[in-house]
Design a protein around this motif. Structure first.
Motif, PDB file in Angstrom:
ATOM      1  N   ASP A  49       0.825  -1.205   0.000  1.00 48.34           N
ATOM      2  CA  ASP A  49       0.000   0.000   0.000  1.00 48.34           C
ATOM      3  C   ASP A  49       0.867   1.266   0.000  1.00 48.34           C
ATOM      4  N   HIS A  50       1.950   1.215   0.758  1.00 50.62           N
ATOM      5  CA  HIS A  50       2.862   2.357   0.807  1.00 50.62           C
ATOM      6  C   HIS A  50       3.456   2.629  -0.575  1.00 50.62           C
ATOM      7  N   LEU A  51       3.853   1.571  -1.277  1.00 48.22           N
ATOM      8  CA  LEU A  51       4.428   1.758  -2.609  1.00 48.22           C
ATOM      9  C   LEU A  51       3.416   2.382  -3.564  1.00 48.22           C
ATOM     10  N   ALA A  52       2.157   1.949  -3.504  1.00 43.74           N
ATOM     11  CA  ALA A  52       1.129   2.513  -4.381  1.00 43.74           C
ATOM     12  C   ALA A  52       0.961   4.010  -4.127  1.00 43.74           C
ATOM     13  N   CYS A  57       1.551   9.686  -5.341  1.00 41.70           N
ATOM     14  CA  CYS A  57       1.283  10.893  -4.554  1.00 41.70           C
ATOM     15  C   CYS A  57       1.483  12.140  -5.417  1.00 41.70           C
ATOM     16  N   THR A  58       0.588  13.095  -5.254  1.00 43.57           N
ATOM     17  CA  THR A  58       0.641  14.318  -6.070  1.00 43.57           C
ATOM     18  C   THR A  58       1.228  15.510  -5.321  1.00 43.57           C
ATOM     19  N   ALA A  59       1.733  15.292  -4.106  1.00 42.29           N
ATOM     20  CA  ALA A  59       2.276  16.402  -3.312  1.00 42.29           C
ATOM     21  C   ALA A  59       3.565  16.933  -3.929  1.00 42.29           C
ATOM     22  N   ASP A  60       3.843  18.209  -3.686  1.00 39.12           N
ATOM     23  CA  ASP A  60       5.083  18.812  -4.161  1.00 39.12           C
ATOM     24  C   ASP A  60       6.257  18.468  -3.250  1.00 39.12           C
ATOM     25  N   GLY A  61       5.982  18.181  -1.981  1.00 38.81           N
ATOM     26  CA  GLY A  61       7.041  17.900  -1.031  1.00 38.81           C
ATOM     27  C   GLY A  61       7.308  16.415  -0.910  1.00 38.81           C
ATOM     28  N   PRO A  62       7.712  15.972   0.290  1.00 38.83           N
ATOM     29  CA  PRO A  62       8.005  14.551   0.516  1.00 38.83           C
ATOM     30  C   PRO A  62       6.791  13.675   0.212  1.00 38.83           C
ATOM     31  N   THR A  70      -5.139  11.523  -3.943  1.00 43.92           N
ATOM     32  CA  THR A  70      -4.702  10.193  -4.374  1.00 43.92           C
ATOM     33  C   THR A  70      -4.305   9.326  -3.188  1.00 43.92           C
ATOM     34  N   CYS A  71      -3.507   9.874  -2.280  1.00 37.37           N
ATOM     35  CA  CYS A  71      -3.092   9.113  -1.091  1.00 37.37           C
ATOM     36  C   CYS A  71      -4.294   8.672  -0.276  1.00 37.37           C
ATOM     37  N   VAL A  72      -5.241   9.602  -0.087  1.00 35.84           N
ATOM     38  CA  VAL A  72      -6.416   9.288   0.717  1.00 35.84           C
ATOM     39  C   VAL A  72      -7.242   8.199   0.059  1.00 35.84           C
ATOM     40  N   ALA A  73      -7.418   8.275  -1.252  1.00 41.46           N
ATOM     41  CA  ALA A  73      -8.221   7.283  -1.970  1.00 41.46           C
ATOM     42  C   ALA A  73      -7.561   5.900  -1.922  1.00 41.46           C
ATOM     43  N   GLN A 107      -9.106  -5.084 -16.785  1.00 41.74           N
ATOM     44  CA  GLN A 107      -9.056  -3.692 -16.368  1.00 41.74           C
ATOM     45  C   GLN A 107      -7.672  -3.083 -16.583  1.00 41.74           C
ATOM     46  N   SER A 108      -6.653  -3.914 -16.484  1.00 45.42           N
ATOM     47  CA  SER A 108      -5.292  -3.393 -16.645  1.00 45.42           C
ATOM     48  C   SER A 108      -5.004  -2.943 -18.079  1.00 45.42           C
ATOM     49  N   GLN A 109      -5.848  -3.347 -19.012  1.00 46.10           N
ATOM     50  CA  GLN A 109      -5.642  -2.949 -20.407  1.00 46.10           C
ATOM     51  C   GLN A 109      -6.199  -1.546 -20.689  1.00 46.10           C
ATOM     52  N   TYR A 110      -7.028  -1.036 -19.790  1.00 48.94           N
ATOM     53  CA  TYR A 110      -7.635   0.275 -20.008  1.00 48.94           C
ATOM     54  C   TYR A 110      -6.636   1.387 -19.691  1.00 48.94           C
ATOM     55  N   HIS A 111      -6.978   2.597 -20.144  1.00 47.17           N
ATOM     56  CA  HIS A 111      -6.208   3.774 -19.736  1.00 47.17           C
ATOM     57  C   HIS A 111      -6.381   3.968 -18.238  1.00 47.17           C
ATOM     58  N   ARG A 112      -5.341   4.428 -17.604  1.00 44.60           N
ATOM     59  CA  ARG A 112      -5.427   4.669 -16.166  1.00 44.60           C
ATOM     60  C   ARG A 112      -6.365   5.836 -15.889  1.00 44.60           C
ATOM     61  N   TYR A 113      -6.912   5.843 -14.661  1.00 49.62           N
ATOM     62  CA  TYR A 113      -7.903   6.851 -14.284  1.00 49.62           C
ATOM     63  C   TYR A 113      -7.276   8.140 -13.776  1.00 49.62           C
ATOM     64  N   GLY A 114      -5.993   8.259 -13.880  1.00 48.39           N
ATOM     65  CA  GLY A 114      -5.346   9.494 -13.444  1.00 48.39           C
ATOM     66  C   GLY A 114      -4.060   9.262 -12.683  1.00 48.39           C
ATOM     67  N   ALA A 115      -3.854   8.072 -12.175  1.00 43.54           N
ATOM     68  CA  ALA A 115      -2.622   7.764 -11.456  1.00 43.54           C
ATOM     69  C   ALA A 115      -1.470   7.584 -12.443  1.00 43.54           C
ATOM     70  N   ARG A 116      -0.281   7.882 -11.985  1.00 47.62           N
ATOM     71  CA  ARG A 116       0.894   7.661 -12.836  1.00 47.62           C
ATOM     72  C   ARG A 116       1.170   6.176 -13.026  1.00 47.62           C
ATOM     73  N   HIS A 117       0.864   5.398 -12.006  1.00 50.91           N
ATOM     74  CA  HIS A 117       1.137   3.960 -12.046  1.00 50.91           C
ATOM     75  C   HIS A 117      -0.096   3.194 -11.571  1.00 50.91           C
ATOM     76  N   ARG A 118      -0.406   2.119 -12.273  1.00 51.38           N
ATOM     77  CA  ARG A 118      -1.470   1.225 -11.818  1.00 51.38           C
ATOM     78  C   ARG A 118      -0.814   0.065 -11.054  1.00 51.38           C
ATOM     79  N   PHE A 119      -1.447  -0.329  -9.958  1.00 53.30           N
ATOM     80  CA  PHE A 119      -0.953  -1.459  -9.172  1.00 53.30           C
ATOM     81  C   PHE A 119      -2.047  -2.510  -9.046  1.00 53.30           C
ATOM     82  N   ILE A 120      -1.656  -3.760  -9.250  1.00 57.37           N
ATOM     83  CA  ILE A 120      -2.550  -4.891  -9.011  1.00 57.37           C
ATOM     84  C   ILE A 120      -1.934  -5.695  -7.873  1.00 57.37           C
ATOM     85  N   VAL A 121      -2.615  -5.674  -6.723  1.00 59.41           N
ATOM     86  CA  VAL A 121      -2.125  -6.328  -5.512  1.00 59.41           C
ATOM     87  C   VAL A 121      -2.811  -7.684  -5.387  1.00 59.41           C
ATOM     88  N   VAL A 122      -2.026  -8.746  -5.265  1.00 57.08           N
ATOM     89  CA  VAL A 122      -2.567 -10.098  -5.112  1.00 57.08           C
ATOM     90  C   VAL A 122      -2.182 -10.586  -3.721  1.00 57.08           C
TER      91      VAL A 122
END
Length: 338
Positions: A49-52, A57-62, A70-73, A107-122
């Motif tokens: 979850d941390h990696l995702a 994350c869209t923050a300008d800082g750390p 994005t982080c909250v969602a 779903q992984s074949q679709y365009h992403r919904y706004g995130a830079r990276h899509r993650f599929i967690v198994v």
């Protein structure tokens, strides 16, 4: 670096893994698939979850900031670009069905919904049976752009060799007990309860937290009932199994896992006693039973440990809880010197 110094992280320990992932994100070098392996409750899912959040994350800082939309969602489990595959605990079989894997791949074949990276967690990856694993394998061989698979497991050997070979493996070990205890105290846990929970957790922050918040007294009562059943005859064992495994799977699965953990802890303490080790026992209140079990050392305790592993393997497919516990506890009972 202390855990509190990592922005947006509540991960305890695993600093090398965190540093590796932060470096990969910073240089744009995230692998398309990670196999995150380690003991139960050690923080594997937290790391995923941390990696995702870190990567999106869209923050300008750390990053991750833990506060941006994005982080909250992602933290709430509702970001459409973070897809989680896990067993449905309401079903008899604790497996990840092939239909769910195919839908995630679609779903992984679709365009992403706004995130830079899509993650599929198994989670856990070993809950996929061979057809589902083979379906995923094809996508691991040719992953969509900016899509990453995070496979979580405590038993990497249960995965197909071809799955393992296509992942970058990241093993998380036991966390230093002092760090776990300090973390619990910082969360408001009574220091004495924190010490007891840490001792029983065997390096697992997740297990320590559950024990400290709600489980020490319940575990003590369950252990006493278990030892009494093992000291009795077969009828006592069968009655204990029936009591633990009553109700729906969602009701008894956690109780059954607690029984397995207690058997592991008792076997460990018996090994320490029989071998003359100076290490502190886990169950200081179970000395009479541990002393008896120590008489089965070494071959008998080895068989007890194998019986626990067999029980976990059966519980992760479709065998009923009572059947599994009956087999486990009769196996342990056979090893007790009379």
């Amino acid at each position: 670096m202390a855990d509190a110094d990592i922005e947006g992280s509540d991960i305890i320990g695993h600093q090398a893994a965190l540093a590796e992932l932060r470096g990969a994100v910073a240089r744009g070098g995230l692998h398309h698939a990670y196999l995150i392996e380690g003991p139960r409750g050690v923080g594997k899912r937290r790391l995923a979850d941390h990696l995702a959040r870190l990567a999106n994350c869209t923050a300008d800082g750390p990053r991750p900031c833990g506060r941006c939309e994005t982080c909250v969602a992602i933290a709430a489990g509702r970001h459409p670009d973070v897809i989680v595959l896990e067993p449905d605990l309401s079903r008899a079989s604790r497996t990840i069905p092939i239909d769910a894997v195919r839908e995630a791949i679609r779903q992984s074949q679709y365009h992403r919904y706004g995130a830079r990276h899509r993650f599929i967690v198994v989670d856990p990856a070993d809950a996929m049976q061979e057809p589902a694993a083979n379906a995923l394998l094809k996508t691991l061989e040719e992953p969509p752009a900016a899509t990453h698979f995070l496979l979580i497991t405590h038993n990497a050997r249960a995965l197909l060799p071809t799955i393992r070979s296509r992942c970058q493996r990241m093993r998380l070990g036991a966390v230093d007990p002092a760090r776990i205890r300090d973390w619990l105290v910082a969360r408001g846990i009574d220091p004495e309860a924190a010490s007891s929970a840490t001792r029983l957790a065997s390096g697992s922050p997740g297990r320590a937290l559950v024990l400290a918040e709600e489980g020490l007294a319940a575990r003590s009562a369950l252990r006493a009932s278990l030892c009494a059943a093992l000291d009795g005859g077969l009828d006592a064992v069968y009655a204990f199994s029936a009591e633990v495994a009553q109700g729906a799977r969602t009701e008894w699965a956690e109780r059954a896992e607690q029984v397995l953990q207690i058997v592991e802890d008792l076997a460990r303490d018996a090994t320490l006693l029989a071998s003359g080790s100076d290490l502190e026992p886990l169950d200081v209140d179970a000395e009479p039973f541990v002393a008896r079990l120590a008489g089965a050392w070494p071959q008998g305790i080895t068989r007890c440990a194998q019986a626990v592993q067999d029980a976990r393997d059966d519980l992760e497919v479709y065998v009923s809880g009572k059947t599994v516990l009956d087999a486990l506890l009769t196996a342990v009972q056979r090893e007790l010197p009379r």
